[in-house]
Write a protein that holds these residues in place. Structure first.
Motif, PDB file in Angstrom:
ATOM      1  N   PRO A  51      -8.919  14.347  12.449  1.00 39.73           N
ATOM      2  CA  PRO A  51      -8.564  14.585  13.856  1.00 39.73           C
ATOM      3  C   PRO A  51      -8.921  13.379  14.723  1.00 39.73           C
ATOM      4  CG  PRO A  51      -9.708  16.481  12.950  1.00 39.73           C
ATOM      5  CD  PRO A  51      -9.812  15.380  11.921  1.00 39.73           C
ATOM      6  N   GLY A  52      -7.968  12.955  15.534  1.00 43.29           N
ATOM      7  CA  GLY A  52      -8.205  11.848  16.442  1.00 43.29           C
ATOM      8  C   GLY A  52      -7.993  10.475  15.841  1.00 43.29           C
ATOM      9  N   ALA A  53      -7.699  10.403  14.553  1.00 39.44           N
ATOM     10  CA  ALA A  53      -7.472   9.116  13.894  1.00 39.44           C
ATOM     11  C   ALA A  53      -6.015   9.027  13.460  1.00 39.44           C
ATOM     12  CB  ALA A  53      -8.381   8.968  12.678  1.00 39.44           C
ATOM     13  N   ASP A  54      -5.548   7.816  13.281  1.00 41.59           N
ATOM     14  CA  ASP A  54      -4.188   7.620  12.786  1.00 41.59           C
ATOM     15  C   ASP A  54      -4.084   8.138  11.360  1.00 41.59           C
ATOM     16  OD1 ASP A  54      -3.351   6.395  15.142  1.00 41.59           O
ATOM     17  OD2 ASP A  54      -3.803   4.378  14.397  1.00 41.59           O
ATOM     18  N   PRO A  55      -2.944   8.724  11.003  1.00 41.27           N
ATOM     19  CA  PRO A  55      -2.756   9.159   9.613  1.00 41.27           C
ATOM     20  C   PRO A  55      -2.744   7.964   8.667  1.00 41.27           C
ATOM     21  CG  PRO A  55      -1.011  10.015  11.044  1.00 41.27           C
ATOM     22  CD  PRO A  55      -1.795   9.027  11.846  1.00 41.27           C
ATOM     23  N   LEU A  56      -3.107   8.219   7.442  1.00 41.35           N
ATOM     24  CA  LEU A  56      -2.987   7.208   6.393  1.00 41.35           C
ATOM     25  C   LEU A  56      -1.550   7.239   5.896  1.00 41.35           C
ATOM     26  CD1 LEU A  56      -6.228   8.163   4.454  1.00 41.35           C
ATOM     27  CD2 LEU A  56      -5.935   6.230   6.027  1.00 41.35           C
ATOM     28  N   VAL A  57      -0.940   6.070   5.758  1.00 45.64           N
ATOM     29  CA  VAL A  57       0.453   5.992   5.324  1.00 45.64           C
ATOM     30  C   VAL A  57       0.549   5.089   4.105  1.00 45.64           C
ATOM     31  CG1 VAL A  57       2.818   5.379   5.960  1.00 45.64           C
ATOM     32  CG2 VAL A  57       1.275   6.344   7.693  1.00 45.64           C
ATOM     33  N   GLY A  58       1.048   5.637   3.028  1.00 50.89           N
ATOM     34  CA  GLY A  58       1.241   4.881   1.801  1.00 50.89           C
ATOM     35  C   GLY A  58       0.070   5.000   0.843  1.00 50.89           C
ATOM     36  N   ARG A  59       0.381   4.806  -0.421  1.00 48.61           N
ATOM     37  CA  ARG A  59      -0.629   4.962  -1.474  1.00 48.61           C
ATOM     38  C   ARG A  59      -1.793   3.991  -1.334  1.00 48.61           C
ATOM     39  NH1 ARG A  59       3.942   5.393  -6.052  1.00 48.61           N
ATOM     40  NH2 ARG A  59       4.374   7.625  -5.853  1.00 48.61           N
ATOM     41  N   LYS A  60      -1.504   2.752  -0.946  1.00 44.39           N
ATOM     42  CA  LYS A  60      -2.584   1.771  -0.820  1.00 44.39           C
ATOM     43  C   LYS A  60      -3.592   2.201   0.231  1.00 44.39           C
ATOM     44  CE  LYS A  60      -0.149  -2.299  -2.471  1.00 44.39           C
ATOM     45  NZ  LYS A  60       0.308  -3.656  -2.189  1.00 44.39           N
ATOM     46  N   ALA A  61      -3.106   2.664   1.377  1.00 41.99           N
ATOM     47  CA  ALA A  61      -4.005   3.100   2.458  1.00 41.99           C
ATOM     48  C   ALA A  61      -4.795   4.339   2.047  1.00 41.99           C
ATOM     49  CB  ALA A  61      -3.209   3.370   3.733  1.00 41.99           C
ATOM     50  N   ILE A  62      -4.147   5.261   1.360  1.00 45.80           N
ATOM     51  CA  ILE A  62      -4.825   6.483   0.924  1.00 45.80           C
ATOM     52  C   ILE A  62      -5.917   6.146  -0.088  1.00 45.80           C
ATOM     53  CG2 ILE A  62      -4.523   8.671  -0.320  1.00 45.80           C
ATOM     54  CD1 ILE A  62      -1.650   8.741   0.996  1.00 45.80           C
ATOM     55  N   ALA A  63      -5.588   5.331  -1.078  1.00 43.11           N
ATOM     56  CA  ALA A  63      -6.574   4.950  -2.090  1.00 43.11           C
ATOM     57  C   ALA A  63      -7.740   4.180  -1.461  1.00 43.11           C
ATOM     58  CB  ALA A  63      -5.917   4.112  -3.186  1.00 43.11           C
ATOM     59  N   ALA A  64      -7.441   3.282  -0.544  1.00 43.30           N
ATOM     60  CA  ALA A  64      -8.505   2.501   0.109  1.00 43.30           C
ATOM     61  C   ALA A  64      -9.453   3.414   0.880  1.00 43.30           C
ATOM     62  CB  ALA A  64      -7.894   1.452   1.041  1.00 43.30           C
ATOM     63  N   ALA A  65      -8.921   4.415   1.555  1.00 47.44           N
ATOM     64  CA  ALA A  65      -9.771   5.338   2.316  1.00 47.44           C
ATOM     65  C   ALA A  65     -10.669   6.154   1.384  1.00 47.44           C
ATOM     66  CB  ALA A  65      -8.910   6.257   3.175  1.00 47.44           C
ATOM     67  N   ILE A  66     -10.132   6.583   0.253  1.00 41.76           N
ATOM     68  CA  ILE A  66     -10.936   7.347  -0.706  1.00 41.76           C
ATOM     69  C   ILE A  66     -12.039   6.452  -1.279  1.00 41.76           C
ATOM     70  CG2 ILE A  66     -10.913   8.587  -2.924  1.00 41.76           C
ATOM     71  CD1 ILE A  66      -9.542  10.084  -0.560  1.00 41.76           C
ATOM     72  N   ARG A  67     -11.693   5.211  -1.645  1.00 38.67           N
ATOM     73  CA  ARG A  67     -12.708   4.288  -2.172  1.00 38.67           C
ATOM     74  C   ARG A  67     -13.782   4.007  -1.134  1.00 38.67           C
ATOM     75  NH1 ARG A  67      -8.159   1.798  -4.239  1.00 38.67           N
ATOM     76  NH2 ARG A  67      -8.224   0.214  -2.599  1.00 38.67           N
ATOM     77  N   GLU A  68     -13.377   3.807   0.113  1.00 34.26           N
ATOM     78  CA  GLU A  68     -14.357   3.542   1.177  1.00 34.26           C
ATOM     79  C   GLU A  68     -15.293   4.730   1.354  1.00 34.26           C
ATOM     80  OE1 GLU A  68     -14.671   2.622   5.965  1.00 34.26           O
ATOM     81  OE2 GLU A  68     -12.713   2.649   5.007  1.00 34.26           O
ATOM     82  N   TYR A  69     -14.741   5.923   1.354  1.00 35.93           N
ATOM     83  CA  TYR A  69     -15.557   7.132   1.475  1.00 35.93           C
ATOM     84  C   TYR A  69     -16.548   7.220   0.319  1.00 35.93           C
ATOM     85  CZ  TYR A  69     -16.727  12.027   2.297  1.00 35.93           C
ATOM     86  OH  TYR A  69     -17.393  13.197   2.544  1.00 35.93           O
ATOM     87  N   GLN A  70     -16.067   6.881  -0.867  1.00 36.72           N
ATOM     88  CA  GLN A  70     -16.922   6.945  -2.050  1.00 36.72           C
ATOM     89  C   GLN A  70     -18.073   5.947  -1.952  1.00 36.72           C
ATOM     90  OE1 GLN A  70     -14.833   6.121  -5.676  1.00 36.72           O
ATOM     91  NE2 GLN A  70     -16.499   6.838  -6.957  1.00 36.72           N
ATOM     92  N   THR A  71     -17.791   4.746  -1.496  1.00 35.89           N
ATOM     93  CA  THR A  71     -18.845   3.725  -1.465  1.00 35.89           C
ATOM     94  C   THR A  71     -19.774   3.874  -0.266  1.00 35.89           C
ATOM     95  OG1 THR A  71     -17.382   2.164  -0.344  1.00 35.89           O
ATOM     96  CG2 THR A  71     -17.488   2.032  -2.745  1.00 35.89           C
ATOM     97  N   THR A  72     -19.312   4.440   0.823  1.00 37.82           N
ATOM     98  CA  THR A  72     -20.180   4.583   1.988  1.00 37.82           C
ATOM     99  C   THR A  72     -20.877   5.938   2.002  1.00 37.82           C
ATOM    100  OG1 THR A  72     -18.336   5.344   3.368  1.00 37.82           O
ATOM    101  CG2 THR A  72     -18.849   2.995   3.408  1.00 37.82           C
ATOM    102  N   ARG A  73     -20.133   6.996   1.912  1.00 36.26           N
ATOM    103  CA  ARG A  73     -20.703   8.332   2.060  1.00 36.26           C
ATOM    104  C   ARG A  73     -21.381   8.826   0.792  1.00 36.26           C
ATOM    105  NH1 ARG A  73     -18.717  12.702   5.709  1.00 36.26           N
ATOM    106  NH2 ARG A  73     -20.525  14.051   5.805  1.00 36.26           N
ATOM    107  N   HIS A  74     -20.677   8.721  -0.321  1.00 40.61           N
ATOM    108  CA  HIS A  74     -21.225   9.275  -1.561  1.00 40.61           C
ATOM    109  C   HIS A  74     -22.307   8.402  -2.166  1.00 40.61           C
ATOM    110  CE1 HIS A  74     -19.289  13.039  -2.474  1.00 40.61           C
ATOM    111  NE2 HIS A  74     -18.169  12.555  -1.991  1.00 40.61           N
ATOM    112  N   ALA A  75     -22.295   7.130  -1.885  1.00 37.12           N
ATOM    113  CA  ALA A  75     -23.349   6.260  -2.406  1.00 37.12           C
ATOM    114  C   ALA A  75     -24.702   6.688  -1.856  1.00 37.12           C
ATOM    115  CB  ALA A  75     -23.049   4.812  -2.043  1.00 37.12           C
ATOM    116  N   ALA A  76     -24.727   7.115  -0.601  1.00 41.69           N
ATOM    117  CA  ALA A  76     -25.985   7.508   0.042  1.00 41.69           C
ATOM    118  C   ALA A  76     -26.252   9.007  -0.061  1.00 41.69           C
ATOM    119  CB  ALA A  76     -25.959   7.101   1.514  1.00 41.69           C
ATOM    120  N   ASP A  77     -25.254   9.782  -0.400  1.00 43.02           N
ATOM    121  CA  ASP A  77     -25.387  11.235  -0.408  1.00 43.02           C
ATOM    122  C   ASP A  77     -24.767  11.791  -1.682  1.00 43.02           C
ATOM    123  OD1 ASP A  77     -25.742  13.899   0.255  1.00 43.02           O
ATOM    124  OD2 ASP A  77     -24.106  13.940   1.708  1.00 43.02           O
TER     125      ASP A  77
END
Length: 148
Positions: A51-77
């Motif tokens: 909510p409030g953010a631009d949608p992710l468009v295309g496979r590259k953007a979707i994969a990059a967002a998942i990888r970023e979430y994994q390295t930032t959020r899941h690395a610490a939690d």
């Protein structure tokens, strides 16, 4: 395999295919297999889940967002997440696409804690299409209940 038309749709068969598709898709997401999850979208697929953010468009953007979430959020939690899709409805469209609506709940379990925490509860609408005989998500809109 060509796209089904409304005249030839066996809704029970389509429903089972959609359920199988979602079961595989969420396993990719829950295990943070970013490329595989992104590959379940069309090349120009839209993933509108923040909510409030631009949608992710295309496979590259979707994969990059998942990888970023994994390295930032899941690395610490360290948490095991399970996306639970339920109350699925499938609406075949005249053009062969499938519009789906369902509830999604995320369960989160932390190491050493047996009771999961219930994460966001959402209402989701998708447009699914057949590409080379396989279902793919062309558009996903996730509407978290806490925003309502």
């Amino acid at each position: 395999m060509s796209s089904p038309t409304l005249a030839t749709v066996d809704i029970n068969k389509i429903y089972a295919q959609v359920q199988q598709f979602y079961a595989g898709q969420v396993r990719h997401l829950d295990t943070m297999r970013a490329e595989e999850f992104a590959g379940s979208f069309t090349a120009d697929g839209v993933f509108d889940h923040r909510p409030g953010a631009d949608p992710l468009v295309g496979r590259k953007a979707i994969a990059a967002a998942i990888r970023e979430y994994q390295t930032t959020r899941h690395a610490a939690d360290p948490v095991q997440r399970r996306h639970w899709f339920n109350m699925l409805q499938v609406f075949p469209q005249d053009d062969g696409a499938l519009r789906t609506e369902y509830y999604a709940v995320v369960l989160q379990t932390r190491p050493g804690v047996s009771e999961p925490m219930v994460g966001p509860s959402c209402f989701v609408t998708d447009t699914l299409v057949f590409e080379d005989g396989e279902l793919r998500t062309r558009f996903r809109k996730v509407s978290p209940d806490y925003v309502v």
